[in-house]
Design a protein around this motif. Sequence first.
Motif, short mmCIF file in Angstrom:
data_model
loop_
_atom_site.label_atom_id
_atom_site.label_comp_id
_atom_site.label_asym_id
_atom_site.label_seq_id
_atom_site.Cartn_x
_atom_site.Cartn_y
_atom_site.Cartn_z
N GLN A 188 0.89 -0.84 0.06
CA GLN A 188 0.18 0.14 0.64
C GLN A 188 0.64 1.50 -0.24
O GLN A 188 0.68 2.28 -0.08
CB GLN A 188 -0.57 0.01 0.98
N HIS A 213 1.16 -9.30 4.06
CA HIS A 213 -0.60 -8.21 4.37
C HIS A 213 -1.16 -8.53 2.46
O HIS A 213 -1.21 -7.04 1.92
CB HIS A 213 0.40 -7.16 4.67
N PHE A 214 -1.72 -9.18 2.34
CA PHE A 214 -2.91 -9.22 0.75
C PHE A 214 -2.21 -9.47 -0.31
O PHE A 214 -2.76 -9.23 -1.52
CB PHE A 214 -3.07 -7.99 1.01
N ASN A 250 -1.85 -11.38 7.63
CA ASN A 250 -2.86 -10.41 8.16
C ASN A 250 -4.60 -10.99 7.84
O ASN A 250 -4.56 -11.13 6.74
CB ASN A 250 -2.59 -9.11 7.83
N GLU A 251 -5.11 -10.60 8.25
CA GLU A 251 -6.51 -10.99 8.48
C GLU A 251 -6.51 -11.81 7.35
O GLU A 251 -7.22 -11.83 6.78
CB GLU A 251 -7.45 -8.91 7.66
N HIS A 274 -9.16 -9.73 11.83
CA HIS A 274 -10.48 -8.59 11.23
C HIS A 274 -11.22 -9.17 12.25
O HIS A 274 -11.97 -9.64 12.13
CB HIS A 274 -10.55 -8.96 9.99
N ASN A 334 -7.75 -6.27 14.54
CA ASN A 334 -7.50 -4.98 13.85
C ASN A 334 -9.70 -4.75 13.76
O ASN A 334 -9.56 -5.64 13.83
CB ASN A 334 -7.52 -5.59 11.91
N TYR A 341 -12.25 -2.16 13.12
CA TYR A 341 -12.97 -0.93 12.28
C TYR A 341 -15.04 -0.98 12.95
O TYR A 341 -14.42 0.61 12.49
CB TYR A 341 -13.00 -1.23 10.32
N TRP A 354 -19.07 3.17 6.33
CA TRP A 354 -18.56 1.76 7.80
C TRP A 354 -19.17 2.85 9.28
O TRP A 354 -18.83 3.56 9.19
CB TRP A 354 -17.20 1.26 7.55
N GLU A 394 -4.85 -2.66 14.56
CA GLU A 394 -5.27 -1.54 13.58
C GLU A 394 -6.26 -1.52 13.52
O GLU A 394 -6.79 -1.88 14.90
CB GLU A 394 -5.29 -2.53 12.05
N TRP A 449 -4.08 2.69 12.06
CA TRP A 449 -4.47 2.28 11.07
C TRP A 449 -5.07 3.82 10.32
O TRP A 449 -6.02 3.48 10.44
CB TRP A 449 -4.93 1.50 10.21
N GLU A 484 -5.45 1.99 -0.92
CA GLU A 484 -6.52 1.59 -0.09
C GLU A 484 -7.33 0.31 -1.63
O GLU A 484 -8.03 0.77 -1.71
CB GLU A 484 -7.52 2.41 -0.13
N TRP A 485 -6.09 -0.91 -1.66
CA TRP A 485 -6.25 -2.07 -2.38
C TRP A 485 -7.42 -1.33 -3.29
O TRP A 485 -7.08 -0.65 -4.19
CB TRP A 485 -6.88 -3.25 -1.43
N PHE A 545 -6.75 7.35 5.09
CA PHE A 545 -6.68 6.88 6.31
C PHE A 545 -5.55 7.39 7.41
O PHE A 545 -5.72 6.66 7.86
CB PHE A 545 -6.68 5.13 6.65
#
Length: 421
Positions: A21, A115-116, A159-160, A217, A277, A279, A302, A328, A363, A370-371, A379
């Motif tokens: 990212q 991480h993704f 991650n997640e 997450h 994490n 949110y 959100w 996060e 975070w 952001e993906w 963020f």
Amino acid sequence: MNKEFKLKEGLKLGVATASCQIEGGENNSNWNDWYAKGMIKDGSNPARANQHYELFRQDIDLMAKLNIQCYRMSIEWARLEPQRGKYDESVFEHYREEIDYLQSKGIEVLLTLHHFSNPMWFENLGGFLNPDSPVIFEGFVRKVVAELGEKVDRYVTVNEPNVYATSAYYFGEFPPGKKSVKDTVKVMTNLVACHIRAYKAIHEMRKGNTLVGYASHIRVFEPENPKSLLDRIGCRLMRQMFQGGIDFTSMTGKRVFPLKRRKEFKKGKYYDFIGINYYSRSMVHRFDERAKQDAAHNDMGWELYPKGIRQVVEEYYSKFNAPVYITENGTADSKDAFRAQFIYDHLKELNESNVPVERYYHWTFIDNFEWMDGEKERFGLVELDYDTQERKPRQSALMYSEVIVKHGFDKDIIDKYLDKK
Ligand code: BGC
């Protein structure tokens, strides 16, 4: 009401980021490919991002200026192992320099191994759908620990895993964009095996004080209509499918629904801290979920639900009994209109609980890629101008920095940043 409060001793405050990212670069990762396929909503390219790979010293100087105590960062597998089994030693050297530089500023490092983002060679082998993926991933982890283990004593393995599996194999939003429950469950299962293998490998290689966990997450799920049996059932099912099953199996090695069997799943304890994490909250209507409607929301819709952080922390601490790291917590707020209040509210909730929360990683440090939402969603504590690559701390960053120094919120901080009218 007295709004001032002191944070508990033992809590360190920091920031989190992920390599894909922020680093930039054409690394032949699945996200470079996803961009090339036109799948990023605003057309932005992860090869641009924050140019952090080149500008890491500047970013770390800024972190130090903001008094950041601890930093959760990830390393880019596609850069480190651009072809299967062929590692690029200069990239290890780069990360050694980066970690040294952080430590020279007194910033503690928590290293995320996945991480993704994946190298394309791995994606082409089927990624985490491939039953051998945990073995392949363990090989990578062992190499990283052999190279960087002298300098790093805290790791997040994955991650997640739940967000990765559902976004890539159920919602079709992350590469490879599949929509299959069966594949989602397979990927979850393999990611838990990755975590368990990585946990064991790191401890085997690094005796002593190394701490290992993963970042889950965790959402609050509630039935939209508590009187509706279907909403209640839907809610339980969704909680178990999304986080309950994967978390229980990752931590204890005991397989539960919806995961499949794997030989790595043996009873044990596979965490030294509980990585959360947090949110937002999801309201469940039958087998669908959405944000609560009559509530405050961030730029992405959100719900802002600070109470939830305490709920999930208390629930997981009572189940798994280990120090908690908030790996996060943050929000999309391009105008920086509510980020300072968000930080206050979430830290206050944590402070009011008796759970030992040892780390809080906001975070995120700086606006980033952001993906699939690209560069639009903001963020960052620090604002980024993508064209000029200029960094500018937002007001919320200045507040966070003062909170770190004072280890709490005093009248001065509250007057300056929170009660401005
Ligand atoms: C991910 C981050 C992401 C953030 C905000 C988390 O799910 O770990 O990479 O940027 O949410 O969407």
